[in-house]
Design an enzyme around this catalytic site. Structure first.
Site, mmCIF file in Angstrom:
data_model
loop_
_atom_site.group_PDB
_atom_site.id
_atom_site.type_symbol
_atom_site.label_atom_id
_atom_site.label_comp_id
_atom_site.label_asym_id
_atom_site.label_seq_id
_atom_site.Cartn_x
_atom_site.Cartn_y
_atom_site.Cartn_z
ATOM 1 N N TRP A 98 0.857 -1.534 0.038
ATOM 2 C CA TRP A 98 0.266 -0.052 -0.060
ATOM 3 C C TRP A 98 1.331 1.428 0.317
ATOM 4 O O TRP A 98 1.941 1.127 0.248
ATOM 5 C CB TRP A 98 -0.854 0.590 1.571
ATOM 6 C CG TRP A 98 -2.590 0.773 0.716
ATOM 7 C CD1 TRP A 98 -2.835 2.038 1.595
ATOM 8 C CD2 TRP A 98 -3.270 0.100 0.150
ATOM 9 N NE1 TRP A 98 -3.778 2.197 0.324
ATOM 10 C CE2 TRP A 98 -4.034 1.128 0.415
ATOM 11 C CE3 TRP A 98 -3.697 -0.824 -0.401
ATOM 12 C CZ2 TRP A 98 -5.388 0.593 -0.333
ATOM 13 C CZ3 TRP A 98 -5.163 -1.634 -0.645
ATOM 14 C CH2 TRP A 98 -5.666 -0.436 -1.044
ATOM 15 N N ASP A 99 0.461 2.448 0.288
ATOM 16 C CA ASP A 99 0.983 3.815 -0.078
ATOM 17 C C ASP A 99 1.554 3.676 0.882
ATOM 18 O O ASP A 99 2.391 4.641 1.424
ATOM 19 C CB ASP A 99 0.131 4.914 -0.570
ATOM 20 C CG ASP A 99 -0.784 5.218 -0.384
ATOM 21 O OD1 ASP A 99 -1.224 4.670 1.379
ATOM 22 O OD2 ASP A 99 -1.354 6.302 -0.394
ATOM 23 N N TRP A 100 1.272 3.186 2.491
ATOM 24 C CA TRP A 100 2.576 3.109 3.456
ATOM 25 C C TRP A 100 2.824 2.127 4.106
ATOM 26 O O TRP A 100 3.450 1.763 4.804
ATOM 27 C CB TRP A 100 1.405 3.728 4.636
ATOM 28 C CG TRP A 100 -0.407 3.012 4.520
ATOM 29 C CD1 TRP A 100 -0.965 4.188 4.378
ATOM 30 C CD2 TRP A 100 0.001 2.012 5.211
ATOM 31 N NE1 TRP A 100 -2.107 3.307 3.725
ATOM 32 C CE2 TRP A 100 -2.130 1.757 4.661
ATOM 33 C CE3 TRP A 100 0.525 1.092 5.739
ATOM 34 C CZ2 TRP A 100 -3.184 1.309 4.802
ATOM 35 C CZ3 TRP A 100 -0.411 0.277 5.468
ATOM 36 C CH2 TRP A 100 -2.351 -0.334 5.064
ATOM 37 N N ASN A 141 -14.074 1.341 0.771
ATOM 38 C CA ASN A 141 -13.139 2.845 0.738
ATOM 39 C C ASN A 141 -12.581 2.910 -0.234
ATOM 40 O O ASN A 141 -11.966 2.083 -1.050
ATOM 41 C CB ASN A 141 -11.652 2.491 1.904
ATOM 42 C CG ASN A 141 -10.649 3.162 1.356
ATOM 43 O OD1 ASN A 141 -10.704 4.847 1.870
ATOM 44 N ND2 ASN A 141 -9.490 3.408 0.179
ATOM 45 N N GLU A 142 -13.337 4.424 -0.746
ATOM 46 C CA GLU A 142 -13.186 5.089 -1.950
ATOM 47 C C GLU A 142 -13.442 4.817 -3.342
ATOM 48 O O GLU A 142 -13.086 5.000 -4.601
ATOM 49 C CB GLU A 142 -12.113 5.481 -2.113
ATOM 50 C CG GLU A 142 -11.274 6.438 -1.164
ATOM 51 C CD GLU A 142 -9.760 6.975 -1.507
ATOM 52 O OE1 GLU A 142 -9.282 6.325 -1.770
ATOM 53 O OE2 GLU A 142 -10.233 7.883 -0.063
ATOM 54 N N GLU A 150 -10.884 11.626 6.256
ATOM 55 C CA GLU A 150 -9.869 11.490 5.619
ATOM 56 C C GLU A 150 -8.878 12.855 5.663
ATOM 57 O O GLU A 150 -9.755 13.129 4.454
ATOM 58 C CB GLU A 150 -9.936 10.525 4.360
ATOM 59 C CG GLU A 150 -9.571 9.227 5.116
ATOM 60 C CD GLU A 150 -9.579 7.831 3.687
ATOM 61 O OE1 GLU A 150 -8.157 8.438 3.277
ATOM 62 O OE2 GLU A 150 -9.325 7.208 3.917
#
Ligand code: BMA
Length: 891
Positions: free
Chosen positions: A203-205, A467-468, A565
């Protein structure tokens, strides 16, 4: 400034919470169900048997390899890439267990897998018993016919990466994007084809560790006539009768038809009821409604900051005609929840807020991601530490984000006790999903089970489908051609509405359901479930990220109804990073620094944003410069999220050009999955970043928010309190080089109603400056608070910079000195500085614990803070490790 956190030591609290939590477990003295736990050490082999080792169940392959010293810490340096082979191989877990005759002679025997990660074929004594392909399901397999004295159980796991790719290849009719994560994430492809934590493919983290394992418990349940598979409690308020009831649902597995009597009681509320039970063979469920005595006042469960969290014991006693008995108990709590979406005067849109027990509640908190890539390493302490840290920062809500996992039971039990509301996503994120029959069936079972498991928790206040993914279609993230769009829209509605929503509404009438986050709520429904703009500030919730605008300019933030968010990245501390890196890595331009950054241009964005207001570090010692760079990213992040959160909180009462009535601020993200740059306020390992210390203040129930608007300096008092106060603002101007305020003002008292944001002070900045011995924007800073002295109430002190600190005139190196005294479970740190200091940061390296204040402006010569230790340490170690930095020290 006074200390913010009154702590008498966190560990005793943790321990008492854990003891209490054990007590919460359903205690089933079952209907002669004999249970054999198969948890423990199993044998683990890879596909060609070149590796053979012992592995704990629950657990995963990576942890087993690490515990056997076959691999290093997978989080170390570049090991996520080096260990990619683990997830590409197939692995077999094997155990053997012997059984007494009594077990083998049972009429029914069920092997229960609470959770398998993810794709497996399972054999008992060499015979196939079943398959798994959904990490979020519990699987029960009938095995009575197969049991022997000594039994061999094999769980043959297939690589999740291979499986996902095969499913993708088999889906020939049309593509279901995205195919792969962005290259910067160094992840695996097609995660949307497998029911597994979506972030486990990167993921981006977070890293790519597509784990394999048996991640929850395994047991054998043997029984003659009946076993209970779920026990669900739902307190409900009956408006017509003005009284409470508790619905109790029981789910059974029945061998022979039988009858019995059920006794339900809540002794603390002097309520009990007797019911007839009649069961037919097969899977059964039944429900009873216990009426709570009407002449009893029921103490309500409130979100943290609004009241107590009373939990009551509900007992169930079942007596079957054949003489079998069952006793169980469960903690229950009483609260109502409504999602209010009503017209607002002077506005085109609709409100969007939560009403708990009839009271509008501003949701303050953050977003929760998995606490570890290897879930078996999330200990009770780790979990409790994170959740207590959230509560200490005055949070009343966490959103369990849809790209991770449905959390373990303990998570929700702790939230029940801490008053932390849970916005629960279903586990779908940032992707489109297949909708063929098999996939839908699997999701249906997952949703049914998860709703049943989580429904009894008062903390869970809302379900959200994904989510999104509404946004992904609306904004066409995946470049779907216009003529293809209807197909994807149809799939979207099929999955989240016709299936997930349908199951949730049927199973749970006690909390609201949203199809997505962000969404426009009922407006999205009106527009066919995918709104034209799901980010519309007039409706529903909004996710908002903008790394290039100046984050100090509140005009750039959407005046939304609800911010679920928003956030900015920062780097974790050197002591956290040094657990997984070596000195050559400690440079912002090192391979490690770019490897660890999974968000495209993330490192640049942090520094660009920081440069807008601060002078970047220029120390000639490279390691010191690295530390200072970390520091400045944390200052930037803390100040950005503070500004944005204060903006949302002060928008709760106003409507400006049709927008406002903001009722939620959940920044992205609370916690970290590994040691890397991210949006988190708590580092991997539990250390608070500067943002978390600032959150304690900006989420305080009563805050003073200062802003500049059209040349005026405004102070809003924002109160989450239940009662009204007469608040006056105290405003002081300080020169950057003096501890004595150049001037002080006090406003008249203004009535501030509980649950409002009210303007209490407004003056032109120019007038304030000229009246203050020629203070200028560059030379002075303004420090203020609001208070009601008669009622002994005061907000935390706050500040507003009238110019960027990079332009501050007169700001000197503050030469901070300290002495430390040992006070038992905490250290007293006496600070002394020679001139005002900005963003004073105390860092005790890897000594776990928290300061009662940190990241503050030091506007007096002396200031004392306390450090509460989370493990044994001594004064010498603490003094040796304590680093103190302030803004002027880095250049
Ligand atoms: C949001 C989240 C996550 C992501 C975060 C930061 O959109 O839902 O997917 O990690 O932004 O980019």
């Amino acid at each position: 400034m006074s200390g913010l956190i009154q702590l008498s030591g966190l560990l005793p609290v943790l321990v008492s919470l854990l003891v209490f939590t054990l007590f919460l477990k359903v205690n089933c003295e079952s209907l002669r169900v004999s249970v054999v736990s198969l948890n423990g050490v199993w044998a683990l082999n890879n596909s060609n048997n070149s590796l053979s080792l012992g592995a704990s169940v629950p657990g995963c392959v990576h942890t087993a390899l690490q515990n056997n010293n076959i691999i290093q810490d997978p989080y170390y340096r570049f090991n996520d890439l080096a260990y990619r082979w683990i997830s590409l191989d197939n692995w077999t877990y094997t155990t053997s267990f012997s059984l007494a005759d009594s077990f083998r002679e049972s009429r029914r025997a069920v092997l229960v897998f609470e959770g398998v990660d993810t794709v497996s074929t399972i054999y008992l004594n060499g015979l196939f018993i079943g398959k798994t392909d959904n990490m979020f399901q519990r699987y029960d397999f009938e095995v009575a016919e197969l049991l022997k004295d000594v039994n061999i159980l094999n769980v043959v796991l297939m690589s999740a990466v291979t499986y996902a790719s095969e499913r993708r290849q088999a889906h020939t009719a049309y593509s279901v994007p995205p195919e792969c994560p962005p290259a910067v994430q160094k992840g695996e492809c097609h995660v949307n084809f497998i029911r597994k934590a979506q972030s486990s493919f990167s993921w981006d983290w977070g890293p790519s560790f597509p784990t394999l394992g048996i991640w929850k418990g395994v047991r054998l349940e043997c029984f003659e006539s009946i076993r209970i598979t779920s026990f669900v409690t739902s307190p409900k308020y009956d408006i017509a009768l003005s009284s409470w009831t508790v619905e109790v649902e029981l789910f059974f597995d029945v061998v022979v038809a039988s009858k019995g009597i059920v006794l339900l009681s809540v002794p603390q509320l002097h309520s009990e009821g007797k019911f007839q039970l009649s069961l037919v063979p097969g899977k059964n469920s039944t429900s009873f409604v216990l009426q709570i005595s009407q002449n009893i006042t029921v103490d309500l469960w409130w979100p943290f900051g609004h009241g107590q969290q009373p939990l009551k014991e509900l007992f169930i006693n079942i007596s079957m005609e054949g003489g079998e008995k069952l006793h169980a108990k469960r903690m229950i709590a009483f609260r109502t929840v409504e999602l209010v979406q009503d017209p607002i005067p002077d506005s085109t849109g609709l409100s969007f807020y939560l009403r708990i027990n009839g009271q509008p509640i501003f949701l303050k908190g953050s977003n929760w991601i998995p606490a570890h890539a290897f879930q078996d390493q999330v200990t009770a302490d780790r979990l409790a530490q994170l959740l207590i840290s959230a509560q200490m920062a005055n949070m009343n809500v966490l959103r369990v984000w849809g790209g991770g996992i449905y959390e373990q039971d303990l998570f929700y039990s702790l939230c029940d006790q801490l008053g932390i509301m849970v916005w629960q996503d279903f586990m779908f994120a940032c992707a489109l999903y297949p909708t063929e029959q098999g996939f839908i069936q699997s999701v249906r079972e997952e949703v049914t089970q998860q709703v049943r498991r989580l429904k009894s928790h008062p903390s869970v206040i809302l379900w959200s489908g994904n989510n999104e993914n509404e946004a992904a279609i609306a904004a066409n993230w995946f470049f779907i051609a216009p003529d293809e769009r209807p197909r994807y829209l149809k799939d979207y509605v099929h999955l989240y509405v016709d299936n997930i929503r349908e199951i949730v509404l049927q199973a749970d009438s006690t909390r609201p359901f949203l199809a997505s986050s962000p969404t426009n709520g009922v407006e999205s429904v009106k527009e066919g479930w995918v709104a034209k703009n799901p980010y519309d500030p007039n409706y529903g919730d909004v996710h908002f990220y903008n790394y290039f605008h100046d984050c100090w300019d509140w005009r750039t933030f959407p005046r939304t109804r609800f911010a679920s968010e928003y956030g900015f990245q920062s780097w974790p501390s050197l002591s956290t990073l040094s657990k997984v890196s070596v000195s050559v890595d400690w440079d912002f331009s090192s391979n490690f620094s770019s490897h660890r950054q999974h968000h495209e241009l993330g490192n640049q964005q942090m520094l660009i944003q920081a440069k807008l207001h601060y002078i970047l570090p220029n120390n000639t010692d490279p390691i010191q410069r690295y530390r200072d760079n970390i520091y400045i990213t944390q200052v930037m992040q803390a100040q950005c999220v503070k500004t944005q959160t204060e903006f949302y909180r002060r928008c709760r009462s106003d409507i400006v050009e049709g927008r406002g009535h903001t009722m939620g601020a959940l920044y992205w993200q609370l916690n970290d999955i590994w040691q890397a740059p991210s949006w988190s306020s708590i580092e991997f390992g539990g250390k608070w970043k500067m943002l978390h210390y600032l959150a304690v203040r900006f989420f305080d129930p009563l805050i003073a928010v200062g802003v500049e608007d059209n040349g005026d300096f405004l102070i809003y008092a924002v109160s989450d309190r239940n009662r009204d106060f007469i608040l006056k603002a105290t405003v002081k101007f300080y020169y950057w080089n003096s501890f004595t305020p150049q001037c002080s003002l006090e406003s008249e008292g203004t009535k501030v109603k509980g649950g409002t944001a009210t303007l209490v002070f407004a003056r032109p900045v120019s007038e304030l400056l000229t009246n203050c011995k020629n203070c200028t924007r560059e030379a002075c800073v303004v420090i203020f608070d609001v208070s009601d002295p008669e009622n002994g109430v005061r907000s935390p002190s706050n500040y507003l910079f009238l110019s960027s600190p990079r332009d501050a005139e007169g700001l000197q190196k503050p030469k901070i000195k300290f002495t430390v005294e040992d006070g038992g479970d905490r250290f007293k740190v006496n600070l002394h500085c020679s001139s005002p200091a900005l963003f004073v940061w105390l860092d005790a390296e890897d000594i776990p614990g928290i300061f009662d204040d940190n990241g503050f402006l030091m506007m007096s010569e002396n200031y004392t803070v306390f450090f509460t230790k989370w493990r044994l340490t001594n004064l010498k170690e603490f003094v040796a490790k304590l680093h103190i930095t302030s803004l002027r020290d880095i250049y």
